[in-house]
Each structure stands twice: as C-alpha cells, then as structure tokens.
Motif scaffolding. Structure first.
Motif, PDB file in Angstrom:
ATOM      1  N   THR A 606      29.265  -6.981  37.492  1.00 25.61           N
ATOM      2  CA  THR A 606      30.388  -7.522  38.248  1.00 25.61           C
ATOM      3  C   THR A 606      30.179  -7.171  39.714  1.00 25.61           C
ATOM      4  N   LEU A 607      30.122  -8.189  40.553  1.00 20.18           N
ATOM      5  CA  LEU A 607      29.893  -8.019  41.987  1.00 20.18           C
ATOM      6  C   LEU A 607      31.242  -8.134  42.698  1.00 20.18           C
ATOM      7  N   ALA A 608      31.508  -7.229  43.649  1.00 18.64           N
ATOM      8  CA  ALA A 608      32.806  -7.225  44.327  1.00 18.64           C
ATOM      9  C   ALA A 608      32.638  -6.953  45.803  1.00 18.64           C
ATOM     10  N   LEU A 609      33.623  -7.403  46.565  1.00 18.33           N
ATOM     11  CA  LEU A 609      33.707  -7.157  48.007  1.00 18.33           C
ATOM     12  C   LEU A 609      35.128  -6.687  48.293  1.00 18.33           C
ATOM     13  N   GLY A 610      35.261  -5.644  49.092  1.00 21.50           N
ATOM     14  CA  GLY A 610      36.612  -5.167  49.367  1.00 21.50           C
ATOM     15  C   GLY A 610      36.674  -4.059  50.381  1.00 21.50           C
ATOM     16  N   VAL A 611      37.868  -3.476  50.478  1.00 23.53           N
ATOM     17  CA  VAL A 611      38.167  -2.421  51.444  1.00 23.53           C
ATOM     18  C   VAL A 611      38.019  -1.068  50.763  1.00 23.53           C
ATOM     19  N   THR A 646      36.567   0.913  55.778  1.00 23.76           N
ATOM     20  CA  THR A 646      35.593  -0.122  56.114  1.00 23.76           C
ATOM     21  C   THR A 646      35.487  -1.127  54.967  1.00 23.76           C
ATOM     22  N   ILE A 647      34.513  -2.019  55.050  1.00 21.99           N
ATOM     23  CA  ILE A 647      34.282  -3.045  54.038  1.00 21.99           C
ATOM     24  C   ILE A 647      32.997  -2.708  53.276  1.00 21.99           C
ATOM     25  N   ALA A 648      33.042  -2.880  51.960  1.00 18.82           N
ATOM     26  CA  ALA A 648      31.876  -2.585  51.124  1.00 18.82           C
ATOM     27  C   ALA A 648      31.639  -3.719  50.139  1.00 18.82           C
ATOM     28  N   VAL A 649      30.394  -3.837  49.722  1.00 19.44           N
ATOM     29  CA  VAL A 649      30.025  -4.671  48.581  1.00 19.44           C
ATOM     30  C   VAL A 649      29.577  -3.699  47.499  1.00 19.44           C
ATOM     31  N   TRP A 650      29.976  -3.966  46.255  1.00 17.84           N
ATOM     32  CA  TRP A 650      29.554  -3.077  45.184  1.00 17.84           C
ATOM     33  C   TRP A 650      29.353  -3.870  43.901  1.00 17.84           C
ATOM     34  N   TRP A 651      28.511  -3.313  43.038  1.00 14.41           N
ATOM     35  CA  TRP A 651      28.280  -3.946  41.748  1.00 14.41           C
ATOM     36  C   TRP A 651      28.265  -2.881  40.658  1.00 14.41           C
ATOM     37  N   THR A 652      28.937  -3.224  39.554  1.00 13.12           N
ATOM     38  CA  THR A 652      29.024  -2.307  38.425  1.00 13.12           C
ATOM     39  C   THR A 652      27.946  -2.657  37.404  1.00 13.12           C
ATOM     40  N   ILE A 653      27.506  -1.655  36.679  1.00 14.29           N
ATOM     41  CA  ILE A 653      26.461  -1.826  35.669  1.00 14.29           C
ATOM     42  C   ILE A 653      27.076  -1.533  34.305  1.00 14.29           C
ATOM     43  N   ASP A 700      27.316   7.209  38.285  1.00 14.44           N
ATOM     44  CA  ASP A 700      27.254   6.724  36.907  1.00 14.44           C
ATOM     45  C   ASP A 700      28.635   6.482  36.307  1.00 14.44           C
ATOM     46  N   ALA A 701      29.706   6.871  37.046  1.00  9.75           N
ATOM     47  CA  ALA A 701      31.061   6.606  36.551  1.00  9.75           C
ATOM     48  C   ALA A 701      32.023   6.766  37.724  1.00  9.75           C
ATOM     49  N   HIS A 702      32.368   5.655  38.361  1.00 10.43           N
ATOM     50  CA  HIS A 702      33.290   5.744  39.499  1.00 10.43           C
ATOM     51  C   HIS A 702      34.724   5.583  39.006  1.00 10.43           C
ATOM     52  N   PRO A 703      35.652   6.435  39.474  1.00  8.04           N
ATOM     53  CA  PRO A 703      37.023   6.383  38.950  1.00  8.04           C
ATOM     54  C   PRO A 703      37.756   5.076  39.235  1.00  8.04           C
ATOM     55  N   ASP A 704      37.383   4.373  40.316  1.00  9.28           N
ATOM     56  CA  ASP A 704      38.102   3.148  40.667  1.00  9.28           C
ATOM     57  C   ASP A 704      37.552   1.907  39.988  1.00  9.28           C
ATOM     58  N   THR A 705      36.322   1.963  39.489  1.00 10.72           N
ATOM     59  CA  THR A 705      35.744   0.801  38.807  1.00 10.72           C
ATOM     60  C   THR A 705      35.618   1.035  37.304  1.00 10.72           C
ATOM     61  N   GLY A 706      35.654   2.300  36.884  1.00 12.78           N
ATOM     62  CA  GLY A 706      35.521   2.611  35.481  1.00 12.78           C
ATOM     63  C   GLY A 706      34.149   2.354  34.921  1.00 12.78           C
ATOM     64  N   ALA A 707      33.139   2.324  35.790  1.00 11.30           N
ATOM     65  CA  ALA A 707      31.778   2.020  35.339  1.00 11.30           C
ATOM     66  C   ALA A 707      30.772   2.603  36.313  1.00 11.30           C
ATOM     67  N   ALA A 708      29.514   2.573  35.903  1.00 11.22           N
ATOM     68  CA  ALA A 708      28.434   2.924  36.832  1.00 11.22           C
ATOM     69  C   ALA A 708      28.427   1.898  37.965  1.00 11.22           C
ATOM     70  N   THR A 709      28.321   2.391  39.205  1.00  8.45           N
ATOM     71  CA  THR A 709      28.522   1.495  40.357  1.00  8.45           C
ATOM     72  C   THR A 709      27.589   1.870  41.498  1.00  8.45           C
ATOM     73  N   ILE A 710      27.103   0.841  42.186  1.00  5.82           N
ATOM     74  CA  ILE A 710      26.371   1.010  43.445  1.00  5.82           C
ATOM     75  C   ILE A 710      27.230   0.410  44.556  1.00  5.82           C
ATOM     76  N   GLY A 721      30.925  -7.240  59.136  1.00  5.83           N
ATOM     77  CA  GLY A 721      30.371  -8.398  58.454  1.00  5.83           C
ATOM     78  C   GLY A 721      29.102  -8.157  57.665  1.00  5.83           C
ATOM     79  N   ILE A 722      28.582  -6.934  57.649  1.00  7.02           N
ATOM     80  CA  ILE A 722      27.321  -6.672  56.951  1.00  7.02           C
ATOM     81  C   ILE A 722      27.516  -6.772  55.437  1.00  7.02           C
ATOM     82  N   ALA A 723      28.570  -6.121  54.924  1.00  6.67           N
ATOM     83  CA  ALA A 723      28.821  -6.154  53.490  1.00  6.67           C
ATOM     84  C   ALA A 723      29.088  -7.580  53.019  1.00  6.67           C
ATOM     85  N   GLU A 724      29.769  -8.379  53.859  1.00  3.81           N
ATOM     86  CA  GLU A 724      30.022  -9.766  53.501  1.00  3.81           C
ATOM     87  C   GLU A 724      28.723 -10.533  53.279  1.00  3.81           C
ATOM     88  N   VAL A 725      27.732 -10.272  54.140  1.00  2.00           N
ATOM     89  CA  VAL A 725      26.432 -10.920  53.975  1.00  2.00           C
ATOM     90  C   VAL A 725      25.806 -10.505  52.648  1.00  2.00           C
TER      91      VAL A 725
END
Length: 857
Positions: A606-611, A646-653, A700-710, A721-725
């Motif tokens: 799951t790919l996400a963009l947010g604050v 700030t703004i981040a892009v993240w993906w859960t595994i 390997d387990a982020h409390p806000d996503t409930g999954a392994a996350t980068i 605008g970097i994370a948006e790209v």
C-alpha cells in the motif's frame, strides 16, 4: 594544443579512474536582427564593446520585451543572457527617463559583479551621446544616506530578494516613487529560485506586484535561467503570470571534453579490479575529496586554470588542504608533503561564510591569474566574473543534472577547448551514472519546483503582506485559493482583526519580515565564536547547529580548524586547534503520521502520501581520519530533539512479503533498511533535489500503519514537493532501485548501493539480497537466487572493467596506444569468457568484443 586526458592519465597514481569520455563538439554562433534597430546611442555603446550583432536569443528577447510580454531566457552558461535584460531596460529608460528598473540577483556578490558590467555599458552609452543613467546596488550593506540617493535618482537598482523582503516592501511608502514608476523587474539566475527559497521568492514577487498595483504600475518581468525540464511552468509560478520562454541559444561554444572519474577501490589495489569483489574487504572507494584534490593539483601543475566544486563547506576546506599538500609534495597526497613547493599558494577556497572583502579579493586574484586553482561550493555556480577557466572539476554529483551542467559551463575561454570532470562519490546515484554514462548524457534536466501551497511559507509571507496593505478578499488574486483559510487562521489567533468594510488589519508583530528567513526554514542563525579572540567566525543555521557545531565537533574555516567546546541557543564556542580528523554525527529519527492525503494499492504494498511529524535527535558522533575516512573513535552525545512537520511518501509491506524476504536474510527489517537507503539515493533522479534534502525511516512494525513500512520524507518543514514526486513516479523509482541493486557489482552491499552517509545506525543491519528481493516483489521481477550476488559480483565487475577499457580505447586516437589497449582487452575477454555464465553477461561481452574488433580495423 592541450590534451586534458593525456595529462590526467600520465599523472602519478592514475589507476584507470577515467571510466568515460564524452566529446562535445564546438558550436558556431547564430545571429539575428531585432524587429527594429536599437536607439543610435545604445547601438554605439554596444559597438564600443565589440558587439555589432545580437545572438538569436538576444534579438528574440528584445522583441518580446518590446511587445510587453513577461520573458524567460533559458540558455546555457555564458551565452550573453545579461544583454537580454540590459537592452530593453536601457531602451525603455531612453524613451521614458522617469522609468525605473529593479534587477534582482540571488546573491550580493553577483549583484556587485553585474553592476561593474552595467557601468561599462552605461559609460559607453554616455560617451556615445546618451544620457548619464544612474545604476546602483541596494543591499543590507548600503548606508542609509546612499539608500536615499538610490531611491531618488537610480534608474536601475540592483538588489536581492532578501532586501526586497525585509526592507523595500515593508517600507513601501518611502519607496513609492520607485514602485509607481517600476517598468521592469529582472530575476537573474532564476533556476536557483526553487524549493524553500524559490517559494519564498515567488510569494515576495506577489507582494511586490500587489504593491505596484496599489501605486498604479504593472512591471514586466524578465527572467534568466539555466535549462530545466519545465521552464514555462517554473517561471510562471515564480512571477505569478504567463511567461514567453526563449530557449533558442544562438551563442557559440568551444569544443568540450567531459569525463567521468571514478575513485579506485581502496582495498586490494594490486589485484585486477574485476577480482576485488572475490575478496572479503568492503570494496569502499577512495575519498571523493582526496580524488578531487588530486585532479585539481594535476591540472594546476600542468598550468591549466581550474575551478573545483565541492558539495559542502567542509568539503571545500578539505579539498583545499589535500590539494595544497599534494602540490607541496609534488606527488600524491598519501606520501607526505614538502612545504617548499610554491604552487600550493596558488590555490584557495571560496565559499559562503567568508567576508565580502575576502571573496572579492579571491575573485580578482583568480581573474588576474594570481591563483591557478579555486575550490568553491556552489557559490561560484552562478555567474560571478572570475575570468576565463580552462577546466572544472566537480567533486561529487551535486544533486541535479542541471547543476552539473551549470558548474561545467563555467569552463571555456571564448571558443577555446575546455574540460569538465565529474569525480564520483561512493553513493548510489554517483555510481549509477559511472556505470551508465549514457543515462547521464541523455537525461533531461530536472523539474524546478515551487511549493506555493506550503502552508508554513505562505502563512509567513501573508503576515508580511498584511503589514504592507490591509488584507482584502481580492488578495486571492496574489496568494491563491488557500488565502481565505490562512487569513481566517490568523483571525482566530488574533494576529489580524476584521474592519467594518470586511478588510483585515494586521495586529501582530509590527515587522514580521525581520523574523522570516527566506533562504531556508532553518530559523535564526547562531554565532560560532572563537573563544580565544571573541571573534565571530561564522553564522550557522539553528536547525543545522546540533549536526555541525555540537560539543566536540571539528569545524573548518579558511584553512583553519576549530574544535567546538560548547553550544547554546545563541552561540557555539570553539577553539582553534590542529587535529588530523573530522567529525560526523550519529542521529536517530522517529516519524508520526498525522494525515493520509492519497493512497493506492501497488502490487503487494500500500503506497501512501501524507503529513508526518519527524523528530530527529543527535545521540553521538564519530571522529574520522583525514584522507582515509577511517573511524578513529565514537562518542555518545545527547542533544535536544528537533521536531518538524513535513510531507512523506511511504509504503507498507505485507506479512507474507516480509516472510519471503526474511528467508534470504537475517531479518526483514535489514531488507527494508537497505531498500530505504537505495531508494533515497535514487529519488534525485526524479525530483530536482539533493540527497541531503531527503530523509527516511524503515521499521518492521510502525504504530500508525500497523505494518512494516518504509518512509521517505522532505527534509524541509511543510515539504517542497519531493515526496509528491516519489508518490507520482513510484513505479519508475522502484524500477531504478531494483536495477541499482542487481547491477551493483558488490556482493553484500557498499556505499554505491545500500550504504548511506547519513545513516543514523552507522550502516549496520543492512541486507543487499533482502533489498533486491523486496524491490523485485514491488516491481514484478523474479527475486534473485540466494547466492546471486556472489556470482554476479564477479561477472558484473569484470564486464564493467571491460567497458571501462573499451571507453579508454575509444578516447585514444587511432595508432599504437589504441591498438595496445584493444589487444589487452581482447586477451582478457578470451581468458575470462568461460567464467561468464549468465546470458545477459555473455551478450554484453559479445557486444564489447565486436566493438573492439571494429575499432582495431
């Protein structure tokens, strides 16, 4: 005739560092006539300077300005862009003596340099019978009495966005005569206005246009920029209106040689390159600063006037030190030095932090030829006049293709031959280009991004605008759709009050501009003080202070070394000392998700963009030895945590994907950590940013996503605008990350793929095979076999060695030397062919051999 390649290859210590040579042919000038001739005095002034015809882009810019359009000139360095704004400005002033013009430059040094050039033209104009026009600089160093004269009589004012922001706009009533008659606004070096600085400048331009409209004027804008992927969009965002872009460059250019220089692997120097990956050492390459210093010293010793660029202030000081010791010794830096060699005194460093007087002295000495070499940060990437330069050495990929070409463009006297050399760092992006030079030369310039919706920057600029004129609903014309929300936010905080007619008056700090730093989001600077003399050495941004001037830190300035003893909220205290090491911090990062803006499913993730809120804390530092970068010692240190939004892009595994990855490495977290590093190293391929602008975290387990996350986030409050790209181009980004991991010839990971210079965990707990498996799952490729990198490393490294030898053969003219290189290449292929077992490797080897045969015929 200078053969730069021969000079570098014949230098002592040369070990096949030249991995690619690109010959860029000369280009003849193309001229054009404007639609109407210039006024006779102005034409005569140009003729007095030896200019009888205009280049195509100069004529087109003049015609567009005459037509009343906002103009953007986007051409190469040293293409004569200055005349594109000088001519229409002077022409307009000749027809309307009351007209005023404002030339804005990103630095005071550049404004002062351009004033000298402008005075030359205005003196020639007067000598040709034209009027005596006054041009003057206006900056923070201008005395009050001089400011009064400039305000009263200068037809052309040369300044910078900082002065406009802090002085001219807040005191607009005193500058009414200028604003009411403002005919042209020039933004030179407009490509530098991106990110945080560019967003501030874009909003300052809107404040300027708002005040001009208030006083009844509507100035034209002329922007000069280096090439970018989106000049139309960028310049329009910068000034807030449509821009006519002119990019047909008619200026001539001499023949250029562009080479890639890859530092040799430190360990096992006596064995062939392709065998080194069979050995247990880590395969780390020699320091980029050391290699840059050696190239600089070699060229200076050969009498070639050379400008070297370093990535950081500390890097510039280290390159200067190493180059001086190389020239003192007359050999390579590893073997000691002999202080009797005078050439060492003919190179110097040039960077931000030096006084205006020191920098001007260095500029003049380099222009006169008293200095043969200069080491600079990107302070000299801009067009300050330093005379002709024969060679440019770029110490590490500067973050963007655009910056490389801007720096390389400083080399070249008139239409003579010149050299640009890119010295690689041992990180993913630099090594990617070393292995794939065609990618570099075919890649377009990056997008220049301005974040006009950054709420933090917009809020600060709106405060400033509110002190200049009462806020009105119509101000959404200048400040966009979020204007009303931010105005209401200021109302709730009591910073503005509503008047009976619906307008809003500012009730907060009477001079908010004084507290808004437009150069960064770093807050107010702190002073670095010499304990023994009480002298202020430099100013350091408050947010950088814990990472640069912590207790125990080594700080270098003008060749002198200081050790920091104490750090407070306002100053750092340091003592001059002679030490043979430098320092690097160890820090930890935590991330909290505050808002998910966009989200989608991409394969197993799951790919996400947010604050997000990012908290960083320095927990220690390392002492590292000069030249070798060996760690001498590690020290614990606890600095106050720093948190920013700030703004981040993240993906859960998913759990199944984590279990699959864990089968090939010790822990799935090692794979996540390694892919995070590799992905961050390649994100600048897609967003016009520096690796230092990006941060990351893997868990390997982020409390806000409930999954392994980068997580990968913008390292600037509010984001730029970097994370948006990263979110928009995730598929291509991950594809390049997978390619990097499978192409890199190391077996267990190295600085060129998964090791990061910013890693807070000292690059521990990383798995290359795990990262490659994870990247394969995300991109749909087959996961690598468990032993793939042990076998792949040998064959890939050998093929890379053969490609380098082929490039060397191509760069040699037909004759004995080329034949010798080709014979050696063909022999090595014949003896190692059986060890290449994969189909791709065999096909690549066959192509190399076929080209070698063609070259030998």
């Amino acid at each position: 005739m200078t053969d730069f390649i021969d000079i570098l290859r014949s230098a002592r210590g040369y070990n096949n560092q030249i991995v690619h040579v690109e010959r860029l042919p000369a280009r003849a000038a193309r001229y054009a006539e404007p639609s109407a001739p210039l006024p006779p005095p102005l034409a005569a002034a140009l003729a007095a300077r030896g200019i009888s015809r205009l280049y195509t882009h100069q004529a087109a810019a003049l015609d567009a300005a005459r037509a009343g359009l906002h103009v953007g000139i986007v051409t190469a360095t040293a293409s004569g862009k200055t005349l594109c704004y000088q001519l229409p400005t002077i022409e307009a002033t000749l027809s309307d003596p009351a007209a005023r013009a404002l030339f804005l430059f990103p630095t005071k040094a550049l404004a002062a340099d351009q004033l000298r050039a402008l005075h030359t033209l205005l003196d020639a104009l007067k000598a040709a019978g034209g009027p005596a026009l006054m041009a003057a600089t206006l900056d923070g160093d201008t005395p009050r009495a001089t400011r009064d004269r400039v305000r009263a009589g200068a037809s052309i004012i040369l300044s910078n966005p900082d002065l406009l922001h802090r002085t001219l706009l807040p005191d607009h009533a005193r500058w009414q005569s200028v604003l009411a008659q403002l005919r042209f606004v020039v933004l030179d070096e407009a490509h530098t206005y991106r990110g945080v600085f560019g967003t501030h400048v874009a909003l300052i331009m809107r404040r300027l246009r708002r005040l001009c409209a208030h006083y009844g004027s509507a100035p034209q804008f002329i922007c000069c920029s280096a090439t970018s992927a989106n000049p139309q969009h960028h310049l329009a965002a910068l000034i807030g209106d449509e821009v006519r872009v002119i990019d047909d460059d008619g200026a001539p250019q001499g023949e250029r040689t562009f080479l890639f220089w890859n530092p040799p692997v430190i360990d096992n120097q006596r064995v062939p390159t392709w065998m080194r990956t069979l050995l247990p050492e880590n395969g780390q390459r020699r320091s980029t600063n050391v290699e840059t210093a050696n190239v600089l010293a070699t060229l200076v010793r050969a009498g070639i006037k050379t400008l070297a660029f370093a990535r950081t202030r500390r890097g510039a000081e280290l390159v200067l030190r190493y180059a001086r010791e190389t020239l003192d010794n007359g050999d390579s830096v590893e073997n000691g030095h002999n202080p009797s060699m005078p050439l060492a005194e003919q190179i110097a460093a040039y960077r931000a932090g030096y006084t205006v007087e020191d920098r001007r002295r260095l500029e003049q000495a380099f222009a006169r030829g008293d200095l043969r070499g200069l080491v600079s940060t990107n302070a000299l990437e801009l067009g300050v006049d330093i005379g002709g330069v024969d060679a440019v050495v770029i110490g590490g990929f500067p973050g963007t293709i655009a910056s490389v070409w801007q720096q390389a463009g400083r080399a070249g006297r008139a239409q003579g031959k010149s050299l640009a050399a890119l010295v690689a760092q041992d990180d993913p992006l630099d090594q990617f280009y070393m292995r794939h030079p065609a990618e570099f030369f075919s890649r377009p310039h990056e997008h220049a991004r301005i974040a006009l919706d950054n709420p933090y920057i917009l809020r600060d600029q709106l405060r400033c605008a509110a002190t200049e004129l009462l806020l009105h609903d119509a101000d959404d014309l200048w400040f966009g759709a979020t204007f009303a929300k931010l105005r209401d936010w200021l109302l709730r905080r009591g910073e503005v009050t509503t008047l009976p007619d619906g307008r809003a008056a500012y009730a907060g700090d009477p001079r908010p501009a004084a507290h808004v730093n437009i150069r960064s989001a770093d807050g107010n600077p702190i002073d670095l003080i010499d304990i023994d003399t009480g002298r202020r050495i430099e100013q350091i941004a408050a947010t950088r202070a814990p990472f640069e001037v912590f207790p125990g830190a080594v700080y270098m300035h003008q060749g002198n070394t200081y050790v920091v003893e104490a750090l407070t909220s306002r100053q750092a205290l340091a003592r001059r000392a002679q030490v043979e090491y430098y320092t690097r911090t160890i820090d930890e990062t935590e991330i909290a998700v505050r808002q998910v803006r966009q989200q989608r499913q991409v394969g197993p993730t799951t790919l996400a963009l947010g604050v997000v809120d990012v908290t960083r804390q320095v927990v220690g530092y390392k002492r590292k030895k000069h030249y070798t970068d060996d760690v001498i010692s590690e020290h614990e240190l606890t600095m106050p945590p720093q948190t920013f939004r700030t703004i981040a892009v993240w993906w859960t595994i998913s759990d199944p994907a984590c279990r699959q990855v864990a089968q090939v490495c010790d822990s799935a977290l090692d794979a996540l950590h390694a892919m995070e590093h590799a992905a961050i190293g390649l994100l600048p391929l897609f967003a016009q940013c520096d690796r230092a602008d990006i941060g990351g975290l893997s868990t390997d387990a982020h409390p806000d996503t409930g999954a392994a996350t980068i997580f990968v986030y913008d390292g600037v409050p509010g984001g730029v605008g970097i994370a948006e790209v990263g979110y928009e181009q995730a598929a291509q980004w991950w594809e390049q990350t997978w390619r990097l991991l499978v192409d890199c010839p190391c077996s267990e990971g190295c600085p060129a793929c998964i090791q990061s210079p910013k890693c807070g965990n000292a690059n521990q707990h990383l798995s290359k095979i795990g990262a490659a498996t994870l990247a394969a799952l995300l991109t749909g490729h087959a996961p690598p076999l468990p032993d793939a990198f042990g076998r792949h490393a040998t064959s890939a490294a050998f093929i890379e060695e053969m490609q380098q030898q082929l490039a060397r053969a191509r760069s040699e003219p037909p004759g004995v030397r080329r034949t010798a290189v080709l014979v050696a290449l063909r022999y090595q292929i014949a003896t190692a062919r059986a060890s290449i077992t994969d189909d791709t490797g065999r096909a690549t080897l066959a192509m190399i051999e076929a080209e070698a045969n063609a070259l030998q015929r």
